[in-house]
Design a protein around this motif. Sequence first.
Motif, PDB file in Angstrom:
ATOM      1  N   THR A  24     -47.375 -19.342  -2.911  1.00  0.00           N
ATOM      2  CA  THR A  24     -45.921 -19.469  -2.922  1.00  0.00           C
ATOM      3  C   THR A  24     -45.400 -19.601  -1.502  1.00  0.00           C
ATOM      4  OG1 THR A  24     -45.561 -17.089  -2.787  1.00  0.00           O
ATOM      5  CG2 THR A  24     -45.767 -18.043  -4.996  1.00  0.00           C
ATOM      6  N   GLY A  25     -44.176 -20.084  -1.413  1.00  0.00           N
ATOM      7  CA  GLY A  25     -43.524 -20.237  -0.127  1.00  0.00           C
ATOM      8  C   GLY A  25     -42.664 -21.479  -0.116  1.00  0.00           C
ATOM      9  N   PRO A  26     -41.727 -21.569   0.825  1.00  0.00           N
ATOM     10  CA  PRO A  26     -40.839 -22.740   0.884  1.00  0.00           C
ATOM     11  C   PRO A  26     -41.610 -23.980   1.284  1.00  0.00           C
ATOM     12  CG  PRO A  26     -40.563 -21.364   2.821  1.00  0.00           C
ATOM     13  CD  PRO A  26     -41.451 -20.596   1.886  1.00  0.00           C
ATOM     14  N   ASP A  86     -47.768 -26.313   4.590  1.00  0.00           N
ATOM     15  CA  ASP A  86     -47.990 -26.506   3.165  1.00  0.00           C
ATOM     16  C   ASP A  86     -49.214 -25.719   2.714  1.00  0.00           C
ATOM     17  OD1 ASP A  86     -48.323 -27.365   0.584  1.00  0.00           O
ATOM     18  OD2 ASP A  86     -48.008 -29.480   1.039  1.00  0.00           O
ATOM     19  N   PRO A  87     -49.048 -24.819   1.737  1.00  0.00           N
ATOM     20  CA  PRO A  87     -50.208 -24.042   1.267  1.00  0.00           C
ATOM     21  C   PRO A  87     -51.227 -24.879   0.511  1.00  0.00           C
ATOM     22  CG  PRO A  87     -48.289 -23.588  -0.085  1.00  0.00           C
ATOM     23  CD  PRO A  87     -47.807 -24.424   1.051  1.00  0.00           C
ATOM     24  N   LEU A  88     -50.903 -26.131   0.211  1.00  0.00           N
ATOM     25  CA  LEU A  88     -51.853 -27.003  -0.467  1.00  0.00           C
ATOM     26  C   LEU A  88     -52.409 -28.067   0.470  1.00  0.00           C
ATOM     27  CD1 LEU A  88     -50.189 -27.535  -3.977  1.00  0.00           C
ATOM     28  CD2 LEU A  88     -51.810 -25.798  -3.237  1.00  0.00           C
ATOM     29  N   ARG A  89     -52.354 -27.816   1.768  1.00  0.00           N
ATOM     30  CA  ARG A  89     -52.963 -28.757   2.705  1.00  0.00           C
ATOM     31  C   ARG A  89     -54.482 -28.718   2.531  1.00  0.00           C
ATOM     32  NH1 ARG A  89     -51.341 -24.263   5.393  1.00  0.00           N
ATOM     33  NH2 ARG A  89     -52.826 -23.240   6.797  1.00  0.00           N
ATOM     34  N   GLY A  90     -55.144 -29.754   3.029  1.00  0.00           N
ATOM     35  CA  GLY A  90     -56.564 -29.912   2.787  1.00  0.00           C
ATOM     36  C   GLY A  90     -57.410 -28.729   3.226  1.00  0.00           C
ATOM     37  N   ALA A  91     -57.129 -28.179   4.417  1.00  0.00           N
ATOM     38  CA  ALA A  91     -57.936 -27.065   4.922  1.00  0.00           C
ATOM     39  C   ALA A  91     -57.837 -25.857   4.006  1.00  0.00           C
ATOM     40  CB  ALA A  91     -57.484 -26.700   6.341  1.00  0.00           C
ATOM     41  N   ASP A 119     -66.872 -22.926 -12.843  1.00  0.00           N
ATOM     42  CA  ASP A 119     -66.744 -24.296 -13.344  1.00  0.00           C
ATOM     43  C   ASP A 119     -65.304 -24.800 -13.279  1.00  0.00           C
ATOM     44  OD1 ASP A 119     -69.407 -24.353 -13.850  1.00  0.00           O
ATOM     45  OD2 ASP A 119     -69.242 -24.048 -16.009  1.00  0.00           O
ATOM     46  N   VAL A 120     -64.335 -23.905 -13.479  1.00  0.00           N
ATOM     47  CA  VAL A 120     -62.921 -24.296 -13.500  1.00  0.00           C
ATOM     48  C   VAL A 120     -62.138 -23.389 -12.567  1.00  0.00           C
ATOM     49  CG1 VAL A 120     -60.855 -24.603 -14.916  1.00  0.00           C
ATOM     50  CG2 VAL A 120     -63.115 -25.097 -15.890  1.00  0.00           C
ATOM     51  N   VAL A 121     -61.330 -24.006 -11.692  1.00  0.00           N
ATOM     52  CA  VAL A 121     -60.455 -23.268 -10.781  1.00  0.00           C
ATOM     53  C   VAL A 121     -59.055 -23.857 -10.904  1.00  0.00           C
ATOM     54  CG1 VAL A 121     -59.937 -22.695  -8.375  1.00  0.00           C
ATOM     55  CG2 VAL A 121     -62.316 -22.757  -9.164  1.00  0.00           C
ATOM     56  N   LEU A 122     -58.053 -22.986 -10.951  1.00  0.00           N
ATOM     57  CA  LEU A 122     -56.665 -23.435 -11.016  1.00  0.00           C
ATOM     58  C   LEU A 122     -55.904 -22.917  -9.803  1.00  0.00           C
ATOM     59  CD1 LEU A 122     -54.331 -23.595 -14.071  1.00  0.00           C
ATOM     60  CD2 LEU A 122     -53.490 -22.590 -11.966  1.00  0.00           C
ATOM     61  N   VAL A 123     -55.147 -23.810  -9.155  1.00  0.00           N
ATOM     62  CA  VAL A 123     -54.273 -23.452  -8.039  1.00  0.00           C
ATOM     63  C   VAL A 123     -52.838 -23.718  -8.472  1.00  0.00           C
ATOM     64  CG1 VAL A 123     -53.654 -23.895  -5.637  1.00  0.00           C
ATOM     65  CG2 VAL A 123     -56.055 -24.033  -6.349  1.00  0.00           C
ATOM     66  N   TYR A 124     -52.011 -22.683  -8.404  1.00  0.00           N
ATOM     67  CA  TYR A 124     -50.634 -22.728  -8.904  1.00  0.00           C
ATOM     68  C   TYR A 124     -49.694 -22.621  -7.714  1.00  0.00           C
ATOM     69  CZ  TYR A 124     -46.844 -21.558 -12.255  1.00  0.00           C
ATOM     70  OH  TYR A 124     -45.707 -21.552 -13.010  1.00  0.00           O
ATOM     71  N   ARG A 125     -48.852 -23.640  -7.512  1.00  0.00           N
ATOM     72  CA  ARG A 125     -47.912 -23.700  -6.390  1.00  0.00           C
ATOM     73  C   ARG A 125     -46.498 -23.438  -6.885  1.00  0.00           C
ATOM     74  NH1 ARG A 125     -44.967 -23.366  -2.420  1.00  0.00           N
ATOM     75  NH2 ARG A 125     -44.710 -24.971  -0.804  1.00  0.00           N
ATOM     76  N   ALA A 126     -45.780 -22.552  -6.197  1.00  0.00           N
ATOM     77  CA  ALA A 126     -44.387 -22.266  -6.541  1.00  0.00           C
ATOM     78  C   ALA A 126     -43.638 -21.876  -5.272  1.00  0.00           C
ATOM     79  CB  ALA A 126     -44.290 -21.158  -7.577  1.00  0.00           C
ATOM     80  N   SER A 127     -42.326 -21.999  -5.310  1.00  0.00           N
ATOM     81  CA  SER A 127     -41.520 -21.656  -4.139  1.00  0.00           C
ATOM     82  C   SER A 127     -41.438 -20.157  -3.927  1.00  0.00           C
ATOM     83  CB  SER A 127     -40.109 -22.242  -4.285  1.00  0.00           C
ATOM     84  OG  SER A 127     -40.153 -23.645  -4.337  1.00  0.00           O
ATOM     85  N   VAL A 187     -49.862 -14.665  -4.222  1.00  0.00           N
ATOM     86  CA  VAL A 187     -49.229 -13.623  -5.017  1.00  0.00           C
ATOM     87  C   VAL A 187     -50.002 -13.409  -6.293  1.00  0.00           C
ATOM     88  CG1 VAL A 187     -46.981 -14.193  -4.092  1.00  0.00           C
ATOM     89  CG2 VAL A 187     -47.721 -15.237  -6.220  1.00  0.00           C
ATOM     90  N   GLY A 188     -49.647 -12.328  -6.986  1.00  0.00           N
ATOM     91  CA  GLY A 188     -50.311 -12.012  -8.234  1.00  0.00           C
ATOM     92  C   GLY A 188     -51.052 -10.696  -8.089  1.00  0.00           C
ATOM     93  N   THR A 189     -51.744 -10.301  -9.120  1.00  0.00           N
ATOM     94  CA  THR A 189     -52.519  -9.076  -9.044  1.00  0.00           C
ATOM     95  C   THR A 189     -53.703  -9.299  -8.127  1.00  0.00           C
ATOM     96  OG1 THR A 189     -53.771  -9.774 -10.971  1.00  0.00           O
ATOM     97  CG2 THR A 189     -51.844  -8.414 -11.373  1.00  0.00           C
TER      98      THR A 189
END
Length: 474
Positions: free
Chosen positions: A413-415, A422-427, A379-387, A4-6
């Motif tokens: 995002t997601g449940p 899980d959207p933060l799984r290794g792959a 150099d810097v990457v941010l991953v933001y997880r939310a429901s 999500v996001g722009t």
Amino acid sequence: MTAVGTPPSQQARHRGRAGTPGGIDGLVAPHRLRSWALLLAIAAGVPPVLFVWWQNTIPGSLDNGAACLTAAGRIAGLLAAYLLLVLVALMARVPWLENRVGSDTVARHHRALGEYTVGLACAHAVLIVLGYAWQSGRNPVAEGVSVIFDYPDVWLSAISLGLLVLVGVVSARAVRRKLSYESWYHVHLLVYLAIGLAFAHEFAVGTEFSASLRNRVLWSAAHIAVAAAVLLFRVALPLARSLRHRVRVERVVVEGPGVVSVHLRGRRLDRLGAEAGQFLRWRFLARGQWWQSHPYSLSAAPRADGLRITVKDLGDSSAGLGRLRPGTRVWFEGPYGAFTARRSARWGRRRRRTLLIGGGAGITPLRALYETLPGQGADVVLVYRASQPEDLALYGELESIARRRGFGLFARTGPRGGAHDDPLRGAELRRMVPDLAQREVYLCGPVGMTESVRAELRRSGVPRHRIHIEAFQF
């Protein structure tokens, strides 16, 4: 599962030059080595405690089972008393421990040693009673009653043991999850009463102290030193800093459903030495708030004239922060924590690329780091997880920083689901950040999330020493 996001934030912004690797001047010892050094320092106190027992043991006295049980009970009691002092010292907010070893590491050692302390205290009582019962030929229950009421000041130790068991019960994860932070915190204050009662018991009936002036002096000095540390770092220093910097609420801004940012202003705040990623314990002198303090991370880079925290309504006193009025006086402790850019420093000046992964309230220290970490582009990457999308607090600010500095930014995002959902799984992490295994990773969020993501990072080849974690729990 959706990103999500722009549109620009639906993929990493890997534009611009990678830039020259930055660094921190000076040599900073690895965080993990400091953790081990702390444990070794604690362990170094065990042999002297055992020597105190040994030098007061009559040669040839351990010639039967009853004597051996009693001796084991004495040893357990001495070790429990020593660890009780260590537990209080760990929570004295000593700046070197909090900011070099790390508040999370200190708290983790505190919790682990707390379990041993309660176990040793219970073993002390049980073994002493069993040893005495064996020697006298009495029923253990009758012997226990006799020990409590017939021996001088043993009833004090019984109360102390009861308080320790109570603290241990409320510290169990299953119980802790059901308690408010305030309830948990105030029950823990009973430890100070427990240590005072235990001290009186040790001098009244402990042969290791009643028969040795030297031991009494040394043991008293240890208690005085710990008490002095608590008074200095938890009372005197916070009071002096609060009076000096005169922090007040400037304004309160609603960031999203149940999320507010509290903007604070004060004098010469640059002299605090606060860093992005750190937290302070805040006490707002307003109705319903003044009698309790809470740890909240800085959610923006600290400035000489202002600080900011962002707080999610978790059902405790955090819900009242949205009603704070401008001008409200604020007392504070800190800054604390080693979840800063220093953690990724090594022996020398080279710095790796960085990945920040946050969820829930864990985004607050990461937002401050995202603003201040050196580098540009990839150099810097941010991953933001939310429901759900509306839970992405401060996301507009993150997008602004990403546009200005060219950093990578992902929102997922997601449940919560199984490993395949899980959207933060290794792959998925490797797809977003192909050089994942070569990066320093800062991970902050709820305990469940941090544990699962850490496992995914390890399976993806990220070395353990390059995963820096701060879990949001009390």
